[in-house]
Design an enzyme around this catalytic site. Structure first.
Site, PDB file in Angstrom:
ATOM      1  N   GLN A 191       0.837  -1.198   0.000  1.00  0.00           N
ATOM      2  CA  GLN A 191       0.000   0.000   0.000  1.00  0.00           C
ATOM      3  C   GLN A 191       0.871   1.247   0.000  1.00  0.00           C
ATOM      4  O   GLN A 191       0.352   2.356  -0.108  1.00  0.00           O
ATOM      5  CB  GLN A 191      -0.851   0.056   1.279  1.00  0.00           C
ATOM      6  CG  GLN A 191      -1.966  -0.953   1.388  1.00  0.00           C
ATOM      7  CD  GLN A 191      -2.578  -0.950   2.781  1.00  0.00           C
ATOM      8  OE1 GLN A 191      -2.316  -1.838   3.571  1.00  0.00           O
ATOM      9  NE2 GLN A 191      -3.386   0.045   3.102  1.00  0.00           N
ATOM     10  N   GLU A 226       0.427  -1.754   4.722  1.00  0.00           N
ATOM     11  CA  GLU A 226       0.810  -0.342   4.872  1.00  0.00           C
ATOM     12  C   GLU A 226       2.274  -0.255   5.311  1.00  0.00           C
ATOM     13  O   GLU A 226       3.027   0.556   4.811  1.00  0.00           O
ATOM     14  CB  GLU A 226      -0.108   0.361   5.893  1.00  0.00           C
ATOM     15  CG  GLU A 226       0.270   1.836   6.077  1.00  0.00           C
ATOM     16  CD  GLU A 226      -0.694   2.634   6.956  1.00  0.00           C
ATOM     17  OE1 GLU A 226      -1.854   2.229   7.109  1.00  0.00           O
ATOM     18  OE2 GLU A 226      -0.268   3.673   7.484  1.00  0.00           O
ATOM     19  N   ARG A 304      -4.930   7.301  17.027  1.00  0.00           N
ATOM     20  CA  ARG A 304      -6.289   7.260  16.475  1.00  0.00           C
ATOM     21  C   ARG A 304      -7.264   6.660  17.497  1.00  0.00           C
ATOM     22  O   ARG A 304      -8.411   7.074  17.570  1.00  0.00           O
ATOM     23  CB  ARG A 304      -6.313   6.492  15.151  1.00  0.00           C
ATOM     24  CG  ARG A 304      -7.652   6.590  14.423  1.00  0.00           C
ATOM     25  CD  ARG A 304      -7.603   6.044  13.001  1.00  0.00           C
ATOM     26  NE  ARG A 304      -7.039   6.982  12.041  1.00  0.00           N
ATOM     27  CZ  ARG A 304      -7.719   7.967  11.437  1.00  0.00           C
ATOM     28  NH1 ARG A 304      -9.009   8.126  11.679  1.00  0.00           N
ATOM     29  NH2 ARG A 304      -7.128   8.782  10.592  1.00  0.00           N
ATOM     30  N   ARG A 336      -7.758  -1.741   8.859  1.00  0.00           N
ATOM     31  CA  ARG A 336      -9.013  -0.997   8.652  1.00  0.00           C
ATOM     32  C   ARG A 336      -9.623  -0.463   9.963  1.00  0.00           C
ATOM     33  O   ARG A 336     -10.093  -1.242  10.793  1.00  0.00           O
ATOM     34  CB  ARG A 336     -10.008  -1.921   7.952  1.00  0.00           C
ATOM     35  CG  ARG A 336     -11.063  -1.192   7.133  1.00  0.00           C
ATOM     36  CD  ARG A 336     -11.873  -2.199   6.358  1.00  0.00           C
ATOM     37  NE  ARG A 336     -12.687  -1.572   5.339  1.00  0.00           N
ATOM     38  CZ  ARG A 336     -13.341  -2.245   4.393  1.00  0.00           C
ATOM     39  NH1 ARG A 336     -13.268  -3.551   4.334  1.00  0.00           N
ATOM     40  NH2 ARG A 336     -14.064  -1.611   3.502  1.00  0.00           N
ATOM     41  N   THR A 434      -3.595  10.973  10.974  1.00  0.00           N
ATOM     42  CA  THR A 434      -3.413  11.758  12.198  1.00  0.00           C
ATOM     43  C   THR A 434      -2.061  12.474  12.185  1.00  0.00           C
ATOM     44  O   THR A 434      -1.901  13.501  12.827  1.00  0.00           O
ATOM     45  CB  THR A 434      -3.516  10.870  13.452  1.00  0.00           C
ATOM     46  OG1 THR A 434      -2.518   9.849  13.375  1.00  0.00           O
ATOM     47  CG2 THR A 434      -4.890  10.226  13.552  1.00  0.00           C
ATOM     48  N   ALA A 503      -5.779   5.196   5.634  1.00  0.00           N
ATOM     49  CA  ALA A 503      -6.546   6.203   6.370  1.00  0.00           C
ATOM     50  C   ALA A 503      -7.802   6.628   5.607  1.00  0.00           C
ATOM     51  O   ALA A 503      -8.279   7.752   5.773  1.00  0.00           O
ATOM     52  CB  ALA A 503      -5.670   7.407   6.710  1.00  0.00           C
ATOM     53  N   GLU A 707     -12.811   3.012   5.700  1.00  0.00           N
ATOM     54  CA  GLU A 707     -12.813   2.448   7.047  1.00  0.00           C
ATOM     55  C   GLU A 707     -14.108   2.620   7.848  1.00  0.00           C
ATOM     56  O   GLU A 707     -14.468   1.722   8.602  1.00  0.00           O
ATOM     57  CB  GLU A 707     -11.639   3.047   7.844  1.00  0.00           C
ATOM     58  CG  GLU A 707     -10.308   2.646   7.266  1.00  0.00           C
ATOM     59  CD  GLU A 707      -9.159   3.411   7.893  1.00  0.00           C
ATOM     60  OE1 GLU A 707      -9.037   4.621   7.638  1.00  0.00           O
ATOM     61  OE2 GLU A 707      -8.395   2.796   8.641  1.00  0.00           O
TER      62      GLU A 707
END
Ligand code: LUZ
Ligand code: MOS
Length: 753
Positions: A191, A226, A304, A336, A434, A503, A707
């Site tokens: 990703q 990710e 998060r 996710r 974030t 995200a 998400e």
């Protein structure tokens, strides 16, 4: 019609990493990973493996030319374990052979002498022993400590949520090809192509311009690629570096499940204070995150979690603390929702327990405390364009909640062995990385002289339809047929310094960059048209359905001859553009700011039927009211909502990760780790997209979709609990998620303590 990913997938024609044709001199790699969770390496013996016919090399930490380090946020993870093993599944050696089978066979011939060390797999035990990653963070609003005595009802408790295997259908992998410059081209299932590029640069000691990363598409990722595509790419590159030939490395399913990180399990303590009417006045929570053996993305995920402490509710007094606890499990990673689901599960548990105590329905408390315009989150951001009240109203208008509850009560009165349960699950999810820095993206758009268009961005297509959204955005700006537009694969030499497609912001960020790049070219085309048509003011010119219009009047100039004229006039028909989300900021020293550009909102109503003899359950329906802004493609968004919902339900119900005390994963294959299948799917899933819901904060007034729907699955847990209570009204159930049929059955017949 142009073949896009959507057509290719449904026809089985899409090419994934494992389908790529290799160069004839390619070699194959296998990774030898630790089967012990915590130990010192006293001796590593690779001789037997090297003797095997076809084995070209066995590489260890000593063969790394650059740094033996792949830690992203915190530099705490070796690529190949040198002296110390921290988790079962940690890579120790890389075997290169002339075929994949030999590489795998050789990896089984490597011998290790170990000095075992004590293993910790529980986050609270890790915390007590001071194994903490990063700073412990606390966010506060109001003054929790001073208001408990003003609450009519105060409830304290603890609850755990389990981890989750990503179970992407395409496993981790990479093909590394040496280039004549001394650099490498990598085809990776990632990703985050730029993260792969950086990891390889660090390990090989090369500058970024020597490493090119290319991605066609992924067969799913869900956060699992990710950060955790990096080690496999770095290992393939290490092999190619030493052998001067292309090296292919893919994990098989069994390896992938055992070696790679998953969603973080959490153990949490909460305390909630309310009035007798159900108004929440105070909420205090501590999250013990099982981070695994290295930081990976854990601190960002905890951030998060903290931001989603109160989910969709306004609570004036909040204190929320997050602790990343280092254990001897494979480093847990993005999945996710990125920590938000874990936070939402705790506040929903607190509300459900308050409802028990106050003898009212959870949905009464939920509704009474729903966020309103201007309410402030514990991190200091005020709610804007809040649509929760509207969503709730529309949901209640179409499905009278009291009726649904009443029908269940009636059913439960008439049935002994089966019980029905209901739950409402509101969701508010902050959109933006974030980490403010990551909220940027680039695009490169070419209009070719035949009028066709090529679009490159940093976005990765992983089945979520981001490429189709890019096409639709470009088509909208130029007002041309989407058949003229192609999205190129993702390549770090075309669009550099990319953020991961993560995200939920892939379409937001990259789409806005496409919008800007196309806008630049359109501006130039309008000048050409103005010149052709002898118009002074280019604002009078517009392209509509491939025809140039002046003050809304069609002209003879269409897209094709406009492009031809532009090319003849030596106009630049390419544009690069960059987008950085405006106005977001955060100050960690005071834990206040505006980290999100906006929030995505929605509500789900879930009803289940519980078989009280077997402990199994069927999901009768899930009705969803979701705010996706002005959808760029409603079918894609509906697909994301349905998929997210089912993945969330899986996390809450049947997907169970079990570990031995020694750190070995027990549920390490598809025979023991159960993901939802079509039979488990709710009998009815109704998705209502909120209409007239323009979002001024994202591209073409849309909203992120990846998400937020995941967390609707949390409603399923509470609907099952609701049904269990109908069977045993004398019991207060205290069960960690996932709520497997096994746990349900045990709890239903437990004697009252
Ligand atoms: N990845 C990340 C994410 O690096 N930062 C985030 O805020 C985030 N949020 C959701 C999913 N992935
Ligand atoms: Mo993520 S959890 O890679 O959006």
């Amino acid at each position: 019609m142009k073949l896009t990913d959507i057509n290719l997938h449904t026809q089985g024609q899409a090419v994934f990493l494992d389908d790529m044709t290799l160069l004839s001199n390619s070699l194959y790699a296998s990774v030898f990973c630790s089967s012990t969770a915590h130990a010192k390496i006293s001796k590593l013996n690779i001789q037997e493996a090297l003797k095997l016919d076809g084995v070209k090399a066995v590489l260890t930490s000593k063969d790394i030319p650059g740094e033996n380090q792949i830690g992203g946020i915190i530099q705490d993870e070796e690529l190949l374990a040198d002296k110390h093993i921290h988790f079962a599944g940690q890579p120790i050696a890389l075997i290169i052979a002339d075929n994949a089978k030999t590489a795998l066979t050789a990896s089984k011939k490597i011998k290790l002498d170990l000095e075992p060390l004590p293993v910790i797999i529980d986050p609270r035990e890790a915390y007590i022993n001071n194994h903490v990653i990063g700073p412990i963070r606390t966010l506060e609003i109001g003054a929790v400590d001073k208001v408990w005595n003003q609450c009519d009802c105060v409830i304290e408790g603890s609850v755990d949520s389990g981890g989750q295997e990503h179970y992407y259908l395409e496993r981790q992998g990479c093909i590394a090809v040496p280039l004549e410059s001394g650099g490498f081209k990598l085809y990776s299932s990632t990703q985050a192509p730029t993260a792969v590029q950086k990891a390889v640069c660090k390990v090989l000691g090369l500058p970024m311009n020597e490493i090119e990363v290319e991605v066609n598409r992924l067969g799913g990722a869900f956060g699992g690629k990710e950060d955790q595509a990096n080690p496999w790419a770095a290992l393939a590159a290490l092999g190619a570096y030493h052998l001067g030939k292309p090296v292919k490395l893919t994990l098989n399913r069994h390896e992938d499940i055992r070696y790679t990180g998953k969603r973080h399990p959490y153990s949490s303590d909460f305390k909630i204070g309310l009035t007798t009417e159900g108004q929440i006045y105070a909420y205090e929570v501590t999250f013990y995150q099982n981070s695994g053996a290295a930081a990976d993305l854990s601190t960002a995920i905890m951030e998060r979690t903290l931001y989603h402490t109160t989910n969709s509710y306004y609570i004036p007094n909040v204190k929320t603390t997050g602790i990343c606890c280092q254990t001897n499990l494979p480093p847990f990673t993005a999945f996710r929702g990125f920590g938000a689901p874990q936070a939402m599960f705790v506040i929903e548990t607190a509300i459900a327990r308050a409802a028990e105590k106050l003898q009212m329905s959870s949905h009464t408390i939920q509704k009474m405390n729903l966020l309103k315009e201007g309410d402030v989150f514990p991190y200091g951001m005020a709610v804007k364009n809040c649509r929760l009240a509207r969503l709730w109203q529309e949901a209640e208008k179409q499905y009278n909640f009291d009726n649904i509850y009443e029908q269940c009560r009636q059913f439960n009165k008439e049935n002994k062995a089966y019980k029905k349960g209901v739950a409402v699950m509101p969701v508010s999810f902050g959109v933006s990385f974030t980490n403010t820095m990551m909220n940027q993206a680039g695009a490169l758009v070419h209009v070719y002289s035949d009028g066709s268009v090529g679009v490159s961005t940093g976005a990765i297509e992983m089945g979520q339809g981001v490429n189709m959204k890019m096409i639709l955005i470009a088509a909208r700006v130029f007002s041309i047929s989407s058949d003229r537009i192609k999205v190129e694969n993702t390549n770090t030499t075309r669009v550099a310094n990319t953020s991961p497609t993560a995200a939920s912001s892939g379409a937001d960020l990259n789409g806005q960059a496409v919008f800007l790049a196309c806008g630049n070219i359109l501006e130039r085309l309008k000048r050409v048209a103005a010149n052709e048509l002898s118009i002074n003011d280019i604002n009078e010119i517009e392209i509509k359905d491939e025809v140039v219009c002046v003050n809304n009047q069609k002209t003879d100039l269409n897209w094709l001859n406009l492009i031809l004229k532009a090319f003849q006039a030596r106009t630049n028909l390419s544009s690069q553009a960059h987008y950085a989300t405006p106005s977001i900021h955060y100050d960690k020293t005071i834990e206040k700011g505006e980290p999100f550009r906006y929030h995505a909102y929605g509500i789900a109503i879930t009803q289940v039927t519980l078989d009280c003899i077997r402990g199994t359950y069927d999901i009768d329906f899930v009705k969803i009211f979701h705010d996706v802004g002005k959808s760029i493609n409603p079918l894609i968004d509906q697909g994301q909502i349905e998929g997210g919902l089912l993945q969330g339900i899986g996390w809450m119900t049947i997907e169970e990760l079990l570990y031995h005390d020694d750190g070995q994963l027990i549920t390490n294959n598809s025979s023991t780790y159960k993901i939802p299948d079509i039979k488990f799917t709710p009998q009815e899933v109704e998705v209502h997209l909120l209409t007239q819901a323009e979002n001024p904060y994202a591209v073409l007034n849309s909203k992120a979709i990846g998400e937020p729907p995941f967390m609707y699955g949390i409603g399923c847990y509470f609907a099952i609990i609701n049904a269990m209570q109908a069977f045993r009204p004398d019991m207060a159930f205290r069960i960690s998620s996932p709520l497997t049929p096994e746990k349900v059955l045990t709890e239903l017949y437990k004697s009252k303590s």
